[in-house]
Design a protein around this motif. Structure first.
Motif, short mmCIF file in Angstrom:
data_model
loop_
_atom_site.label_atom_id
_atom_site.label_comp_id
_atom_site.label_asym_id
_atom_site.label_seq_id
_atom_site.Cartn_x
_atom_site.Cartn_y
_atom_site.Cartn_z
N VAL A 1 0.87 -1.17 0.00
CA VAL A 1 0.00 0.00 0.00
C VAL A 1 0.91 1.22 0.00
O VAL A 1 1.85 1.28 0.79
CB VAL A 1 -0.90 0.02 1.27
N PHE A 2 0.65 2.17 -0.89
CA PHE A 2 1.45 3.40 -0.89
C PHE A 2 0.64 4.54 -0.27
O PHE A 2 -0.04 5.28 -0.96
CB PHE A 2 1.95 3.72 -2.30
N ASP A 3 0.69 4.59 1.05
CA ASP A 3 -0.07 5.61 1.78
C ASP A 3 0.82 6.19 2.90
O ASP A 3 0.35 6.58 3.94
CB ASP A 3 -1.33 4.99 2.39
N LEU B 1 4.80 10.38 1.85
CA LEU B 1 4.64 10.21 0.39
C LEU B 1 4.57 11.57 -0.31
O LEU B 1 5.23 11.77 -1.33
CB LEU B 1 3.38 9.38 0.09
N PRO C 1 1.46 13.27 -5.46
CA PRO C 1 1.47 12.05 -4.63
C PRO C 1 0.92 10.84 -5.38
O PRO C 1 1.48 9.74 -5.29
CB PRO C 1 0.62 12.42 -3.43
N ALA C 2 -0.14 11.03 -6.14
CA ALA C 2 -0.75 9.90 -6.85
C ALA C 2 0.21 9.36 -7.91
O ALA C 2 0.39 8.14 -8.04
CB ALA C 2 -2.07 10.33 -7.49
N ALA D 1 3.10 7.49 -6.19
CA ALA D 1 2.68 6.16 -5.73
C ALA D 1 2.62 5.20 -6.91
O ALA D 1 3.07 4.05 -6.83
CB ALA D 1 1.33 6.25 -5.04
N GLY E 1 5.30 3.93 1.78
CA GLY E 1 4.28 2.89 1.79
C GLY E 1 4.61 1.82 2.80
O GLY E 1 5.50 2.00 3.64
N ARG E 2 3.86 0.73 2.70
CA ARG E 2 4.09 -0.37 3.66
C ARG E 2 3.73 -1.71 3.04
O ARG E 2 2.94 -1.78 2.08
CB ARG E 2 3.30 -0.15 4.95
N THR F 1 -5.36 -2.83 -1.36
CA THR F 1 -5.94 -1.86 -0.42
C THR F 1 -5.42 -2.18 0.98
O THR F 1 -4.90 -3.28 1.23
CB THR F 1 -7.48 -1.96 -0.39
N GLY F 2 -5.58 -1.24 1.89
CA GLY F 2 -5.16 -1.46 3.27
C GLY F 2 -5.83 -2.68 3.86
O GLY F 2 -5.19 -3.48 4.57
#
Lengths: 246, 341
Positions: free
Chosen positions: A105-107, A111, A122-123, A126, A194-195, A223-224
């Motif tokens: 997830v890139f949140d 970022l 940012p978009a 990502a 991200g994570r 998605t998360g």
């Protein structure tokens, strides 16, 4: 034993009583990293007498040897002969490498800052990071910690001047055209984009270090909620899969 | 199961052996005892292999009890210790009877003391070693309530002692040029050699910070060095020009420039230097240092084994006969109190 940007490479220099360093470059350079990966594989194959361990880093190869079994001069000669055998930066990367696909997830909290430094929204940032296929340039600093790259030139963004006190295990951080997935929670000067649920160090597991230098990696955007489910089902891997690179 | 019960332990008590070599390519430093010479000495005292695991005690020991009679040895930084209430001689072997309390307090010199048992500690082997590598998340500190299993005991017996190389108060250590030494000017290297450093309180199994008066140490292109492999003994200049000597749990690579590498045989002097101890560095040639290393290894185990001798002393040479017990490695029993006074 000089080490300026203009000095001739590769260089063979002693490192302590039991070590020798083969330096392909004094700065970050994709060709030097490829040379280091290929040359280390050749050394592992040749295993000159007395060598106990080899490791490639971003632009160099280190050999640890038994000083009771060989010496700097003798080993340097052997290594120099192998170095002369070919152009190592033009040598194909070693066999046996794997391509990892890692759900992510890139949140990340940084970022927007990282994207802005790279000149992207940012978009878009990502999207670019998620689509990148990177190579494990080197593993080190902390156990299992992969330095991955190279990212396109506009990702040559600096580290933060201040440390983020803790980035969690699985955090994807970015700086200087490279990505890292942290194996454990750690303070960092890199920016978290991200994570993942991927753990690059699994103490006590049959394969404690799933990644090897030279492996390649790409992300699969989830998605998360999907990531949480993947981690619940696969706490060490976070749903990552590996395939052989032909 | 034969084992050592832990009633209490200082915060820096861990099981250590000679470490876990071979994982450098995965970012894991070798780890192992901060003072490997103390492991070798303990092995000589107990007539067993040097890779037997021992308890490393950073600055402070703990209270221990044997589940069955066992032979123990204590080496490294001398610590205030008592067995069943009697003062315990350091660098010696002792019989620890089942149920007796072994109390090991603070270090009187140096930093890292070692408690060895005949047979070594038979704790879990992780990736080829029993060493805790807390920086890497391998193993855990030894704590109250643990019982550490011991391996099958060999021929080691109580009542033996060994005179050891002093290394517990700082001193001058030999350093060799390394892969990044040339980043430092000759003048800077000369200044490094001429400087008296003081071991800073900030030190652990990863490295020891050294304080000094005078200007920070500067390399050329200090902030643009590409990360390269680090080895224990490397003297790294951090961003503010302060040297750190890297120890067994150091990171495996780093970008701070390194002025040289302390030779392995002198590294225990750095690891054992207590806060405030003075340290100096002397550059020696790589060939000379390598030759010294080989000479020191030749017959090392046999030499140490031959130096192990019974605790019996010559009464004529003793100034205060009544304050010593001739055999058994214990003294009058009030040393601890008298020392406190």
């Amino acid at each position: 034993m000089t080490m300026t940007a203009t000095a001739a490479h590769p260089q063979i220099v002693p490192m302590g009583l039991a070590g020798l360093l083969v330096r392909f470059s004094g700065r970050l350079d994709d060709g030097a990293n490829r040379a280091a990966l290929a040359f280390r594989a050749a050394l592992e194959e040749a295993r000159p007498e007395g060598v106990e361990e080899t490791v490639s880093s971003l632009g160099s190869v280190f050999l640890r040897f038994d000083p009771g079994a060989t010496g700097h001069a003798l080993l340097s000669e052997r290594v120099a002969a192998l170095l002369r055998a070919r152009d190592w930066s033009a040598t194909p990367l070693p066999a046996g490498r794997r391509l990892w696909t890692v759900p992510a997830v890139f949140d990340g909290p940084d970022l927007a800052a990282a994207a802005s430094l790279a000149g992207l929204s940012p978009a878009a940032a990502a999207e670019e990071l998620a689509a990148a296929r990177v190579r494990v340039l080197s593993i080190g600093f902390a156990p299992g910690l992969p330095y991955m790259g190279p990212l396109p030139g506009h990702w040559d963004i600096p580290r933060q001047t201040a440390l983020t006190p803790v980035a969690p295990a699985g955090a994807i951080v970015v700086a200087v055209r490279q990505l890292i997935i942290f194996p454990t929670a750690t303070p960092t000067g890199w920016r978290q984009a991200g994570r993942t649920g991927f753990r690059a160090f699994r103490p006590g597991a049959a394969e404690p270090f799933p990644l090897k230098a030279g492996d390649e990696l790409r992300f699969r955007l989830v998605t998360g909620r999907e990531l949480d489910a993947l981690i619940a089902a696969d706490p060490a891997g976070g749903g990552a899969v590996a395939e052989a690179i032909a | 199961m034969t084992g050592l019960r832990v009633h209490s332990a200082g915060p820096g008590v861990t099981v250590q052996d000679l470490g876990r070599p071979g994982w450098l390519a995965f970012g894991l430093s070798r780890g192992g005892a901060a003072d490997p010479l103390a492991l070798v000495e303990g092995a000589a005292l107990l007539a067993q292999a040097a890779d037997c695991a021992a308890l490393e005690m950073a600055g402070f020991g703990g209270v221990f009890e044997a589940t069955q009679d066992m032979t123990i040895a204590v080496t490294g930084a001398p610590m205030r210790a008592a067995l069943a209430g009697r003062r315990l001689l350091w660098n010696a072997t002792h019989l620890l009877r089942a149920g007796e309390r072994l109390e090991i307090g603070g270090a009187e010199a140096g930093v890292y003391g070692y408690l060895h048992v005949a047979g070594g500690f038979a704790t879990e082997v992780v990736m080829g070693s029993r060493s805790a590598h807390l920086t890497a998340g391998i193993g855990a500190p030894v704590a109250a309530g643990h019982t550490l299993p011991t391996g099958p005991a060999g021929p080691g017996r109580a009542g033996l002692r060994l005179d050891v190389a002093g290394r517990f108060a700082g001193g001058t250590v030999r350093i060799v040029a390394s892969a990044q030494t040339a980043l430092f000017s000759e003048a800077e290297r000369a200044r490094f050699e001429a400087t008296a450093f003081v071991r800073d309180p900030r030190a652990n199994r990863q490295g020891a910070r050294l304080a000094h008066d005078g200007a920070p140490f500067r390399a050329e292109g200090q902030l643009t060095v590409l990360s390269e492999i680090i080895v224990p003994g490397d003297v790294q200049m951090t961003g503010d020009g302060t040297p750190y000597v890297l120890l067994p749990e150091c990171q495996t690579m780093g970008g701070y420039p390194r002025i040289g590498t302390v030779v392995p045989d002198d590294l225990p002097i750095v690891a054992q230097a207590p806060p405030g101890a003075r340290l100096r560095f002397r550059f020696v040639g790589l060939d000379e240092a390598s030759a010294d290393w080989r000479r020191a290894r030749t017959g090392e185990a046999a030499r140490l084994a031959a130096a192990v001798r019974p605790m019996v002393r010559d009464p004529a040479a003793m100034a205060d006969l009544l304050s010593h017990q001739l055999v058994g490695g214990v003294t009058t029993g009030d040393d601890l109190e008298r020392k406190e006074g």
